[in-house]
Design a protein around this motif. Structure first.
Motif, PDB file in Angstrom:
ATOM      1  N   ASP A  97      34.612  51.269  33.995  1.00  0.00           N
ATOM      2  CA  ASP A  97      33.280  51.260  34.719  1.00  0.00           C
ATOM      3  C   ASP A  97      32.925  49.476  35.251  1.00  0.00           C
ATOM      4  OD1 ASP A  97      33.234  53.932  34.341  1.00  0.00           O
ATOM      5  OD2 ASP A  97      31.573  53.795  33.096  1.00  0.00           O
ATOM      6  N   LEU A  98      33.068  49.424  36.606  1.00  0.00           N
ATOM      7  CA  LEU A  98      32.752  47.993  36.969  1.00  0.00           C
ATOM      8  C   LEU A  98      31.513  48.221  38.099  1.00  0.00           C
ATOM      9  CD1 LEU A  98      33.032  45.133  37.086  1.00  0.00           C
ATOM     10  CD2 LEU A  98      34.840  45.487  39.038  1.00  0.00           C
ATOM     11  N   ARG A  99      30.333  47.296  37.729  1.00  0.00           N
ATOM     12  CA  ARG A  99      29.175  47.396  38.775  1.00  0.00           C
ATOM     13  C   ARG A  99      28.946  45.895  39.014  1.00  0.00           C
ATOM     14  NH1 ARG A  99      23.886  46.662  39.785  1.00  0.00           N
ATOM     15  NH2 ARG A  99      22.674  48.647  41.165  1.00  0.00           N
ATOM     16  N   LEU A 100      29.028  45.562  40.523  1.00  0.00           N
ATOM     17  CA  LEU A 100      28.716  44.305  40.957  1.00  0.00           C
ATOM     18  C   LEU A 100      27.642  44.224  41.923  1.00  0.00           C
ATOM     19  CD1 LEU A 100      32.511  43.327  41.680  1.00  0.00           C
ATOM     20  CD2 LEU A 100      30.854  42.679  39.491  1.00  0.00           C
ATOM     21  N   GLU A 101      26.642  43.464  41.749  1.00  0.00           N
ATOM     22  CA  GLU A 101      25.426  43.394  42.635  1.00  0.00           C
ATOM     23  C   GLU A 101      25.040  41.871  42.986  1.00  0.00           C
ATOM     24  OE1 GLU A 101      20.703  44.528  43.086  1.00  0.00           O
ATOM     25  OE2 GLU A 101      22.004  45.645  41.781  1.00  0.00           O
ATOM     26  N   GLN A 102      25.310  41.655  44.185  1.00  0.00           N
ATOM     27  CA  GLN A 102      25.511  40.096  44.433  1.00  0.00           C
ATOM     28  C   GLN A 102      25.556  40.072  46.048  1.00  0.00           C
ATOM     29  OE1 GLN A 102      25.989  37.603  41.907  1.00  0.00           O
ATOM     30  NE2 GLN A 102      25.137  35.918  43.130  1.00  0.00           N
ATOM     31  N   PRO A 103      24.327  39.284  46.500  1.00  0.00           N
ATOM     32  CA  PRO A 103      24.378  39.208  48.098  1.00  0.00           C
ATOM     33  C   PRO A 103      25.754  38.397  48.375  1.00  0.00           C
ATOM     34  CG  PRO A 103      22.147  38.274  46.639  1.00  0.00           C
ATOM     35  CD  PRO A 103      23.131  38.584  45.772  1.00  0.00           C
ATOM     36  N   TYR A 104      25.948  38.511  49.777  1.00  0.00           N
ATOM     37  CA  TYR A 104      27.209  37.848  50.337  1.00  0.00           C
ATOM     38  C   TYR A 104      28.728  38.012  49.641  1.00  0.00           C
ATOM     39  CZ  TYR A 104      23.143  35.556  52.568  1.00  0.00           C
ATOM     40  OH  TYR A 104      22.074  35.550  53.333  1.00  0.00           O
ATOM     41  N   PHE A 105      28.397  39.112  48.868  1.00  0.00           N
ATOM     42  CA  PHE A 105      29.898  39.312  48.130  1.00  0.00           C
ATOM     43  C   PHE A 105      30.993  39.895  49.176  1.00  0.00           C
ATOM     44  CE2 PHE A 105      32.967  41.564  45.520  1.00  0.00           C
ATOM     45  CZ  PHE A 105      33.021  40.898  44.261  1.00  0.00           C
ATOM     46  N   SER A 106      32.158  39.164  48.838  1.00  0.00           N
ATOM     47  CA  SER A 106      33.267  39.587  49.968  1.00  0.00           C
ATOM     48  C   SER A 106      34.323  40.326  49.134  1.00  0.00           C
ATOM     49  CB  SER A 106      33.794  38.167  50.620  1.00  0.00           C
ATOM     50  OG  SER A 106      34.998  38.415  51.395  1.00  0.00           O
ATOM     51  N   ALA A 107      34.352  41.729  49.703  1.00  0.00           N
ATOM     52  CA  ALA A 107      35.290  42.403  48.776  1.00  0.00           C
ATOM     53  C   ALA A 107      36.658  42.608  49.698  1.00  0.00           C
ATOM     54  CB  ALA A 107      34.713  43.943  48.522  1.00  0.00           C
ATOM     55  N   GLY A 108      37.414  41.490  49.543  1.00  0.00           N
ATOM     56  CA  GLY A 108      38.347  41.395  50.297  1.00  0.00           C
ATOM     57  C   GLY A 108      39.663  41.678  49.494  1.00  0.00           C
ATOM     58  N   ALA A 109      41.014  41.292  50.048  1.00  0.00           N
ATOM     59  CA  ALA A 109      42.236  41.462  49.576  1.00  0.00           C
ATOM     60  C   ALA A 109      42.493  40.795  48.330  1.00  0.00           C
ATOM     61  CB  ALA A 109      43.342  41.245  50.656  1.00  0.00           C
ATOM     62  N   GLN A 110      42.134  39.740  48.119  1.00  0.00           N
ATOM     63  CA  GLN A 110      42.215  39.117  46.828  1.00  0.00           C
ATOM     64  C   GLN A 110      41.452  39.636  45.734  1.00  0.00           C
ATOM     65  OE1 GLN A 110      41.337  34.905  47.946  1.00  0.00           O
ATOM     66  NE2 GLN A 110      43.385  34.217  47.309  1.00  0.00           N
ATOM     67  N   PHE A 111      40.259  40.220  46.057  1.00  0.00           N
ATOM     68  CA  PHE A 111      39.459  40.724  44.952  1.00  0.00           C
ATOM     69  C   PHE A 111      39.893  42.124  44.320  1.00  0.00           C
ATOM     70  CE2 PHE A 111      36.274  44.052  44.160  1.00  0.00           C
ATOM     71  CZ  PHE A 111      35.640  43.693  42.948  1.00  0.00           C
ATOM     72  N   PHE A 112      40.396  42.647  45.442  1.00  0.00           N
ATOM     73  CA  PHE A 112      40.798  44.056  45.027  1.00  0.00           C
ATOM     74  C   PHE A 112      42.434  43.836  44.209  1.00  0.00           C
ATOM     75  CE2 PHE A 112      38.021  45.673  48.149  1.00  0.00           C
ATOM     76  CZ  PHE A 112      37.283  46.725  47.141  1.00  0.00           C
ATOM     77  N   GLN A 113      43.117  43.226  44.898  1.00  0.00           N
ATOM     78  CA  GLN A 113      44.581  42.680  44.219  1.00  0.00           C
ATOM     79  C   GLN A 113      44.287  42.510  42.803  1.00  0.00           C
ATOM     80  OE1 GLN A 113      46.638  39.792  46.049  1.00  0.00           O
ATOM     81  NE2 GLN A 113      48.528  40.174  44.584  1.00  0.00           N
ATOM     82  N   ALA A 114      43.058  41.678  42.479  1.00  0.00           N
ATOM     83  CA  ALA A 114      42.956  41.298  40.836  1.00  0.00           C
ATOM     84  C   ALA A 114      42.431  42.663  40.016  1.00  0.00           C
ATOM     85  CB  ALA A 114      41.809  40.097  40.895  1.00  0.00           C
ATOM     86  N   LEU A 115      41.534  43.248  40.991  1.00  0.00           N
ATOM     87  CA  LEU A 115      40.934  44.531  40.349  1.00  0.00           C
ATOM     88  C   LEU A 115      42.091  45.497  40.065  1.00  0.00           C
ATOM     89  CD1 LEU A 115      38.315  45.912  39.424  1.00  0.00           C
ATOM     90  CD2 LEU A 115      38.014  46.655  41.801  1.00  0.00           C
TER      91      LEU A 115
END
Length: 704
Positions: free
Chosen positions: A578-596
């Motif tokens: 389970d991963l929950r992220l709460e942060q203003p201006y978070f950019s869920a882009g290709a690099q993030f999802f590749q790491a995830l």
């Protein structure tokens, strides 16, 4: 499980050289190994591999209790086949949260003639299906169900009511004003009630808390030992729970030993509830207690209640002072070794001798905390969050130093300002949250952590983390933190600033958490001095058992300063579910999802970000690569059109292969957010989507 022995280059078999044939293990060892395999796999797959496993997979130790509550791959066909093959051998069946299964799947439970315990919370079930099923379960003694709009107790057959009359434990989640099956359960010893009734219908009409005609049957509480009620926000929930309590106020069960009511906001005391509490003070001795804050604040109730061997106390949000806590609850600091769980969340004065004339930000009285630690030396769950617990500069009296004595702690929740090393910070000015690390004589690239800045391992928080070897659940939450997505309300656009004492808490403190080797769940919220997030990498490398991670408002609000470190951390989190992220201006882009995508065990993802952005192609690719993900919730700053298109694409592409898939992509600040939230399965909403402190939220082992 095993394969034929292969020949080595020298002609010897693997068994002769170095290999071990799994089938040569004793039955006891094999049964222990098989106990970690989901029951559906055991019965439908593993037992078909060989004769020995065919016998072992049907051993009573493996079929006695069947747990399907988080088996997201189970479908209606598997349930049907499972009940056909081993239905008669099942004594305990847990299908809680299987929201994706059709109500027809419940019909197959009729094959489980010997069922003693059954959990159907979160499952689709009608009055008629319930009646048909319970009519055949004569041995049932424990039941958990939901009561949804349209439930009609008059449709329950006499055979069904006969089964209910023998039920000793009932957990009932109410989505509509109703007594449910409570009046039929005449032998109840444990009653758990979860009130999730909304104040308004989908059409906007206000709902009433009055029960419908024909549902005024009186509940039977004479044998009750445990009464628990948890209320979601809303006045209707309060109205309905008062109807359940009315019977208790007339006659308090003699054997009652646990009385717990969890109610958010203001829940006023009435004449009936006052009579109930007075009766409890005269007639019962309790082992567990939780009451709404309005029932405790300003009353002398606690000095009159009697306790036997208490194992759970919750005084969440109460104005209880430390003096009252020690004198009225802890018997003046006497032995309370039986207490294993204590919730003091939001008790802003609980570590001060008195609350009169005291400011919430004043230093705590360390002698009160020391008395608590000495008296309750066996505490396993402690929640001190949502308050300003500031330690004085006196050496040896820091909150972290005193808590280090509680060697049995399994879960701990603390406010960020409580872990500040006061003595260390007195020697240097606090680092501003928008400052960059400084090094002497060399250039530093922004975003790269230099470990020379981190505090020495002698800090009080570092020592605390090193002294709790069994800790599994840790929450460090800013005392003024509030989630941008509260329950049943519009999203919060502004948040309160962090406590001044919390300004120095950052990467070094996060790195200290890496010492907790067996940590399974971690929540970090409103740590203002996170500069690069380097401590997250330490946690990813060292906490290999981490299954749940929740991060909120770390570092500066206008920039996700820890993104690089988070991506490095995720590459090591092989057990994360389970991963929950709460942060203003978070950019869920290709690099993030590749790491995830390195988190091969991930099942649920929730991102809450005001003004946040997402890359649709990256989300689709991530879902295609991570086959275990069944929940994807994103509340961002994208337009409604972008969100709807992505949600439809995800459902269309993956729903067929993932029956439990639940996708919600929606603008965080949209006016219809609350309507979207109400359709989220309660399992996901309660466990991950909504932010809250979960340490000591309920008594341990409240339900199986």
């Amino acid at each position: 499980f095993f394969s034929p022995l292969q020949e080595t280059a020298s002609g010897e078999s693997e068994e002769d050289s170095s290999g071990v044939n799994l089938m040569e293990f004793s039955d006891e060892i094999l049964l222990h190994i098989l106990s970690y395999v989901p029951c559906t796999d055991l019965v439908l797959n593993v037992r078909r591999t060989c004769r020995k496993l065919a016998t072992l997979c049907l051993d009573k130790s493996l079929t006695h209790t069947v747990l399907l509550q988080k088996d997201y791959k189970v479908n209606k066909d598997k349930v049907k086949q499972l009940m056909r093959d081993i239905g008669k051998e099942i004594y305990q069946l847990n299908m809680a949260g299987c929201y994706w299964l059709p109500s027809s799947s419940i019909d197959h439970i009729t094959r489980c003639k010997n069922l003693v315990k059954l959990n159907l919370s979160g499952c689709r079930i009608t009055s008629l299906h319930l009646s048909k099923m319970l009519s055949t379960l004569q041995h049932l003694r424990s039941l958990a169900i939901d009561v949804n709009p349209g439930f009609d107790a008059s449709q329950l057959s006499s055979e069904c009511k006969a089964t209910l009359s023998r039920v000793l434990e009932l957990k009932q989640t109410l989505y509509t004003p109703s007594y449910g099956v409570v009046p039929c359960c005449t032998s109840l010893e444990k009653l758990l009630l979860y009130f999730e009734i909304l104040d308004h219908s989908r059409e906007g009409f206000m709902l009433s808390g009055q029960l419908m005609v024909g549902e005024s049957n009186v509940p039977h509480y004479q044998n009750l030992r445990v009464f628990y009620a948890r209320l979601a926000p809303g006045y209707v929930n309060q109205e309905v729970v008062r109807l359940y309590l009315a019977v208790l106020s007339d006659r308090t069960p003699e054997n009652l030993h646990a009385f717990l009511i969890s109610a958010p906001g203001s829940f006023a005391e009435t004449g009936a509830t006052k009579n109930l509490l007075d009766s409890m003070a005269r007639n019962v001795r309790l082992d567990a207690l939780q009451l709404p804050k309005a029932w405790i604040n300003g009353s002398g109730l606690l000095q009159h209640l009697k306790f036997n061997n208490p194992f759970y106390f919750s005084f969440s949000r109460c104005t209880l002072s430390g003096g009252q806590l020690i004198q009225r609850v802890m018997n003046g600091g006497k032995d309370l070794k039986s207490l294993t769980s204590l919730n003091l969340s939001g008790c802003i004065h609980c570590l001060a001798p008195e609350s009169l004339f005291r400011k919430a930000e004043d230093d705590i009285d360390s002698s009160i905390l020391e008395s608590l630690v000495v008296s309750c030396c066996n505490l396993r769950h402690l929640n001190l969050s949502a308050a300003h617990h500031h330690s004085s500069k006196n050496i040896g009296n820091h909150l972290c130093q005193l808590l280090a004595r509680l060697k049995h702690l399994l879960s701990l929740a603390l406010p960020v300002c409580s872990i500040t090393d006061v003595a260390a910070n007195m020697e240097k000015p606090p680092m501003q949250s928008n400052a960059m690390p400084q090094t002497l004589g060399k250039k530093v690239r922004i975003g790269v952590q230099t470990y020379s800045n981190q505090k020495p391992h002698s800090s009080v928080f570092w020592a605390l983390m090193g002294s709790l070897p069994f800790l599994e659940n840790l929450e460090i939450i800013g005392s003024s933190f509030s989630s941008a997505m509260p329950r049943n309300e519009p999203a919060i656009r502004n948040s309160l600033p962090p406590c001044i004492r919390a300004q120095s808490v950052g990467d070094a403190e996060v790195a200290a958490i890496g010492q907790v080797t067996y940590l399974q769940s971690l929540t970090l919220a409103q740590l203002p001095n996170i500069l690069t997030g380097s401590g997250l990498v330490s946690i990813g490398l060292q906490c290999q058992h981490l299954r749940t991670l929740s991060l909120a408002n770390l570092g500066m609000m206008g920039n996700v300063v820890y993104m690089s470190a988070l991506m490095d951390m995720l590459k090591h989190c092989k057990c994360l579910r389970d991963l929950r992220l709460e942060q203003p201006y978070f950019s869920a882009g290709a690099q993030f999802f590749q790491a995830l995508s390195h988190c091969s065990s991930l099942q649920r993802l929730c991102i809450v970000s005001r003004s946040g952005t997402l890359q649709s192609d990256a989300v689709m690719s991530f879902m295609a690569n991570c086959l275990e993900v069944v929940m994807c919730h994103m509340f961002m700053g994208e337009s409604l059109t972008v969100c709807k298109n992505l949600q439809q694409s995800l459902v269309r592409s993956f729903q067929a292969d993932r029956p439990a898939l639940n996708v919600v992509i929606f603008p965080l600040l949209h006016e219809d957010l609350t309507e979207v939230i109400r359709d989220v399965p309660m399992r996901h909403l309660d466990e991950i989507t909504l932010f809250k402190s979960r340490v000591a939220e309920e008594p341990p082992n409240l339900w199986w």
